[in-house]
Design a protein around this motif. Sequence first.
Motif, mmCIF file in Angstrom:
data_model
loop_
_atom_site.group_PDB
_atom_site.id
_atom_site.type_symbol
_atom_site.label_atom_id
_atom_site.label_comp_id
_atom_site.label_asym_id
_atom_site.label_seq_id
_atom_site.Cartn_x
_atom_site.Cartn_y
_atom_site.Cartn_z
ATOM 1 N N LEU A 30 -49.357 -47.148 15.890
ATOM 2 C CA LEU A 30 -49.802 -46.527 17.152
ATOM 3 C C LEU A 30 -49.629 -45.008 17.109
ATOM 4 C CD1 LEU A 30 -48.474 -49.059 19.847
ATOM 5 C CD2 LEU A 30 -50.833 -48.755 19.063
ATOM 6 N N ALA A 31 -48.541 -44.555 16.490
ATOM 7 C CA ALA A 31 -48.324 -43.104 16.376
ATOM 8 C C ALA A 31 -49.397 -42.474 15.485
ATOM 9 C CB ALA A 31 -46.929 -42.832 15.810
ATOM 10 N N GLN A 32 -49.731 -43.177 14.415
ATOM 11 C CA GLN A 32 -50.767 -42.685 13.506
ATOM 12 C C GLN A 32 -52.116 -42.570 14.237
ATOM 13 O OE1 GLN A 32 -50.192 -41.595 10.572
ATOM 14 N NE2 GLN A 32 -51.992 -41.823 9.237
ATOM 15 N N ILE A 33 -52.416 -43.590 15.055
ATOM 16 C CA ILE A 33 -53.655 -43.583 15.838
ATOM 17 C C ILE A 33 -53.644 -42.406 16.813
ATOM 18 C CG2 ILE A 33 -54.920 -44.848 17.635
ATOM 19 C CD1 ILE A 33 -54.040 -47.453 16.189
ATOM 20 N N GLU A 34 -52.496 -42.228 17.476
ATOM 21 C CA GLU A 34 -52.342 -41.123 18.423
ATOM 22 C C GLU A 34 -52.654 -39.781 17.754
ATOM 23 O OE1 GLU A 34 -51.339 -42.268 21.525
ATOM 24 O OE2 GLU A 34 -52.063 -40.290 22.130
ATOM 25 N N THR A 35 -52.163 -39.621 16.529
ATOM 26 C CA THR A 35 -52.329 -38.348 15.828
ATOM 27 C C THR A 35 -53.756 -38.139 15.307
ATOM 28 O OG1 THR A 35 -50.072 -38.669 15.065
ATOM 29 C CG2 THR A 35 -51.306 -36.874 14.038
ATOM 30 N N TYR A 36 -54.340 -39.196 14.771
ATOM 31 C CA TYR A 36 -55.583 -38.988 14.025
ATOM 32 C C TYR A 36 -56.860 -39.538 14.667
ATOM 33 C CZ TYR A 36 -52.662 -37.426 10.208
ATOM 34 O OH TYR A 36 -51.772 -36.720 9.444
ATOM 35 N N TYR A 40 -61.018 -39.065 13.990
ATOM 36 C CA TYR A 40 -61.769 -40.054 13.191
ATOM 37 C C TYR A 40 -62.577 -41.033 14.036
ATOM 38 C CZ TYR A 40 -58.501 -38.575 9.495
ATOM 39 O OH TYR A 40 -57.762 -37.863 8.591
ATOM 40 N N ASN A 41 -62.064 -41.379 15.224
ATOM 41 C CA ASN A 41 -62.742 -42.342 16.103
ATOM 42 C C ASN A 41 -62.984 -43.690 15.409
ATOM 43 O OD1 ASN A 41 -63.882 -43.027 18.622
ATOM 44 N ND2 ASN A 41 -65.947 -42.604 17.878
ATOM 45 N N CYS A 42 -61.951 -44.220 14.773
ATOM 46 C CA CYS A 42 -62.063 -45.544 14.136
ATOM 47 C C CYS A 42 -62.101 -46.652 15.176
ATOM 48 C CB CYS A 42 -60.872 -45.803 13.220
ATOM 49 S SG CYS A 42 -60.598 -44.543 11.979
ATOM 50 N N GLY A 139 -69.840 -43.193 20.021
ATOM 51 C CA GLY A 139 -69.605 -42.035 19.160
ATOM 52 C C GLY A 139 -69.510 -42.424 17.694
ATOM 53 N N VAL A 140 -69.638 -41.428 16.821
ATOM 54 C CA VAL A 140 -69.603 -41.706 15.385
ATOM 55 C C VAL A 140 -68.154 -41.790 14.914
ATOM 56 C CG1 VAL A 140 -71.762 -40.463 15.036
ATOM 57 C CG2 VAL A 140 -69.605 -39.287 14.656
ATOM 58 N N THR A 141 -67.938 -42.563 13.852
ATOM 59 C CA THR A 141 -66.647 -42.557 13.169
ATOM 60 C C THR A 141 -66.774 -41.591 11.996
ATOM 61 O OG1 THR A 141 -66.111 -44.824 13.788
ATOM 62 C CG2 THR A 141 -65.022 -43.966 11.828
ATOM 63 N N LYS A 142 -65.711 -40.850 11.723
ATOM 64 C CA LYS A 142 -65.763 -39.905 10.604
ATOM 65 C C LYS A 142 -64.971 -40.434 9.419
ATOM 66 C CE LYS A 142 -66.567 -36.048 13.617
ATOM 67 N NZ LYS A 142 -65.925 -34.990 14.391
ATOM 68 N N ASN A 143 -65.405 -40.064 8.243
ATOM 69 C CA ASN A 143 -64.740 -40.513 7.025
ATOM 70 C C ASN A 143 -63.409 -39.762 6.861
ATOM 71 O OD1 ASN A 143 -63.963 -40.993 4.293
ATOM 72 N ND2 ASN A 143 -66.092 -41.504 3.809
ATOM 73 N N PRO A 144 -62.283 -40.475 6.820
ATOM 74 C CA PRO A 144 -60.979 -39.809 6.720
ATOM 75 C C PRO A 144 -60.824 -38.972 5.443
ATOM 76 C CG PRO A 144 -60.699 -42.131 7.281
ATOM 77 C CD PRO A 144 -62.139 -41.942 6.925
ATOM 78 N N TRP A 145 -61.604 -39.252 4.412
ATOM 79 C CA TRP A 145 -61.511 -38.462 3.177
ATOM 80 C C TRP A 145 -62.123 -37.087 3.358
ATOM 81 C CZ3 TRP A 145 -59.948 -40.228 -1.907
ATOM 82 C CH2 TRP A 145 -59.416 -41.523 -1.900
ATOM 83 N N ASN A 146 -63.138 -37.010 4.244
ATOM 84 C CA ASN A 146 -63.803 -35.746 4.529
ATOM 85 C C ASN A 146 -64.600 -35.946 5.810
ATOM 86 O OD1 ASN A 146 -65.613 -33.614 4.777
ATOM 87 N ND2 ASN A 146 -65.757 -33.322 2.561
ATOM 88 N N CYS A 159 -63.127 -49.881 8.019
ATOM 89 C CA CYS A 159 -62.814 -49.286 6.715
ATOM 90 C C CYS A 159 -62.108 -47.945 6.867
ATOM 91 C CB CYS A 159 -64.089 -49.141 5.882
ATOM 92 S SG CYS A 159 -64.772 -50.742 5.397
ATOM 93 N N ALA A 160 -62.557 -47.128 7.831
ATOM 94 C CA ALA A 160 -61.913 -45.833 8.050
ATOM 95 C C ALA A 160 -60.488 -46.036 8.579
ATOM 96 C CB ALA A 160 -62.736 -44.988 9.025
ATOM 97 N N ALA A 161 -60.286 -47.045 9.432
ATOM 98 C CA ALA A 161 -58.946 -47.302 9.987
ATOM 99 C C ALA A 161 -57.969 -47.687 8.871
ATOM 100 C CB ALA A 161 -59.007 -48.399 11.050
ATOM 101 N N VAL A 162 -58.429 -48.492 7.923
ATOM 102 C CA VAL A 162 -57.560 -48.868 6.802
ATOM 103 C C VAL A 162 -57.292 -47.639 5.922
ATOM 104 C CG1 VAL A 162 -57.393 -50.277 4.698
ATOM 105 C CG2 VAL A 162 -58.273 -51.291 6.807
ATOM 106 N N ALA A 163 -58.337 -46.840 5.674
ATOM 107 C CA ALA A 163 -58.179 -45.645 4.837
ATOM 108 C C ALA A 163 -57.232 -44.635 5.469
ATOM 109 C CB ALA A 163 -59.542 -44.997 4.584
ATOM 110 N N ALA A 164 -57.235 -44.558 6.811
ATOM 111 C CA ALA A 164 -56.429 -43.552 7.514
ATOM 112 C C ALA A 164 -55.051 -44.093 7.903
ATOM 113 C CB ALA A 164 -57.182 -43.079 8.757
ATOM 114 N N ASP A 165 -54.677 -45.264 7.383
ATOM 115 C CA ASP A 165 -53.395 -45.898 7.736
ATOM 116 C C ASP A 165 -53.257 -46.129 9.235
ATOM 117 O OD1 ASP A 165 -52.592 -46.015 5.092
ATOM 118 O OD2 ASP A 165 -51.553 -44.087 5.159
ATOM 119 N N GLU A 166 -54.386 -46.383 9.906
ATOM 120 C CA GLU A 166 -54.331 -46.682 11.339
ATOM 121 C C GLU A 166 -54.225 -48.189 11.578
ATOM 122 O OE1 GLU A 166 -57.269 -44.676 13.696
ATOM 123 O OE2 GLU A 166 -57.008 -42.799 12.624
#
Lengths: 497, 97
Positions: A30-36, A40-42, A139-146, A159-166
Amino acid sequence: MSILSLTAVELGRKIKAKEVSVSEAVEAVLAQIETYDKEYNCYISVDREGARTRARKVQKLIDSGELTGQLAGVPMAVKDNICTKGLLTTCGSKILESFVPTYSAQAVLNLENAGAVIIGKTNMDEFAMGSTTETSAFGVTKNPWNTQHVPGGSSGGSCAAVAADECFFALGSDTGGSIRQPASFCGVTGLKPTYGTVSRYGLVAYASSLDQIGPVAKDVTDCAAVLEAIASYDPKDSTSIKRDDYDFALALTEDVKGLRIGIPKDYFTDGLDQNVRAAVQSAARLLEENGAFVEEFDLSLVQYAIPAYYVIASAEAGSNLARFDGVKYAYRSKDSKGLHEMYKKTRSEGFGEEVRRRIMLGSFVLSSGYYDAYYLKALRTRKLIKNEFDKAFEKYDVILAPAAPTTAPRLGESLIDPVKMYLSDIYTVAVNLAGLPAMSVPCGVDLKGLPIGVQLIADCFKEKNIIRAGYSIEQAVSREKCEAARAAESKATEARN
Amino acid sequence: MADIITDEMIDYVSILAKLELTPAEKEQAKNDMAKMLDYVDMLNELDTSGTEPMYHVFPVSNVFREDVVVNGDDSEGMLKNAPERKDNFYKVPRTVD
């Protein structure tokens, strides 16, 4: 070491050993989601309080010995076209903006029985129609790598949520590549099971004869664990299959001696990015070094998969989406004069452009006079494509190919030309037409640092072959990475001295 | 083949699809569909005579079960999703004058 860097299976083990509590794991996510997640909008929705309550309940069941599975206590995310009882399920569409299901999908129930904790629902292309997660009404989701790039789609949020540790893993759905292509773009591992392996009960239907739910995870081991949890025979899905065995994790072995790998030459033509080609070929070499037999072969009819897919998928979508008419679910257009006008206005306002486009195409190919020329033609082509795969699997245990022709495109680039966007699915759709299992495993990055996935395809019910090959590639890639890091380290030490 | 997508055809298809398109959207739909069908026409290069249409991956037939109620009464939860309701019914605009 942070909790978030653990894989799902590693976290499950630590929870079992009482080194980490379920609540700690949930709070970390939840903290990770709060921050990112603002960036990213996963997620379309995050169920903070529900997850916290569930964490305490699951902890008790683990402590009392009632929950012993490897995913017990592990926080996960669910794609927003998979029904979750009492939790908003929008399919990324305005027409379902406030839909709250009264039941959960069987795959979700299976995971809950295994003790997993749902954190929230992930963003997706509207009704899974798209390859970039840009057609979502939320809204769009953004790729956590870029963040200048798309995460792929339609399971881009998962996929973005897993990549971003969300989350530690997520559920996606794959109708034409919607798990494998975004997994490739986001540098995570995604598996589409054999058709009928995971119940579609509670998955909002896009193209019923092609849809499958599957895992999106940090590695092959997690994918196998999640697949074991979600796969089941379900009488509520008339296309569900009773399988002989469900012990996918037994295939987690690096040894690929004697495994026969076929590389379809037709997948390595002009449209394939050079970086992707090199990374995929090097994955094939790793398998060869580990003892697999690797050779190229001709898989014909490759170019016919996309047109056949779009006819079939649109036809099925046109029928499946007829239920959204402003009567039973969520959105209804205001001020309609009669019933018929209400239907039309609701659907025109509620569906986005890409969904309307496919419903129109689907209605056309099923209409009297064009049914044979388009719909039946596509179904006959589907049979021919299936025959080609059958032939290939007489010779090979695994087909190795790219997951997508390029790495993740920049935001906004793909929507300009729909046919061009459809072409990005060229390596994935045939698998759905034939009902085969396939997995995307990270195998490198391009010059811009964006991830590349290698796709492993097996014959129906042979998930173990791709898990074995995928695990072998993954271990070799991570060893190569470690060696490169060590070499860089010792060079730096030398320079300092 | 794409020349079959006339204004009349778009009107007909939008009736089938239950969509109401503005003139601009109609024009767009005409172009999109013509382009897509041009692409799909590639399938005509294939000889599919004698090939059975493949509706499903596995041969599926009707699956029967005993006619016994296994689920509970979820009607209240379902009706909560309705844009408009009256008592235990879905409410819709006037259907006949």
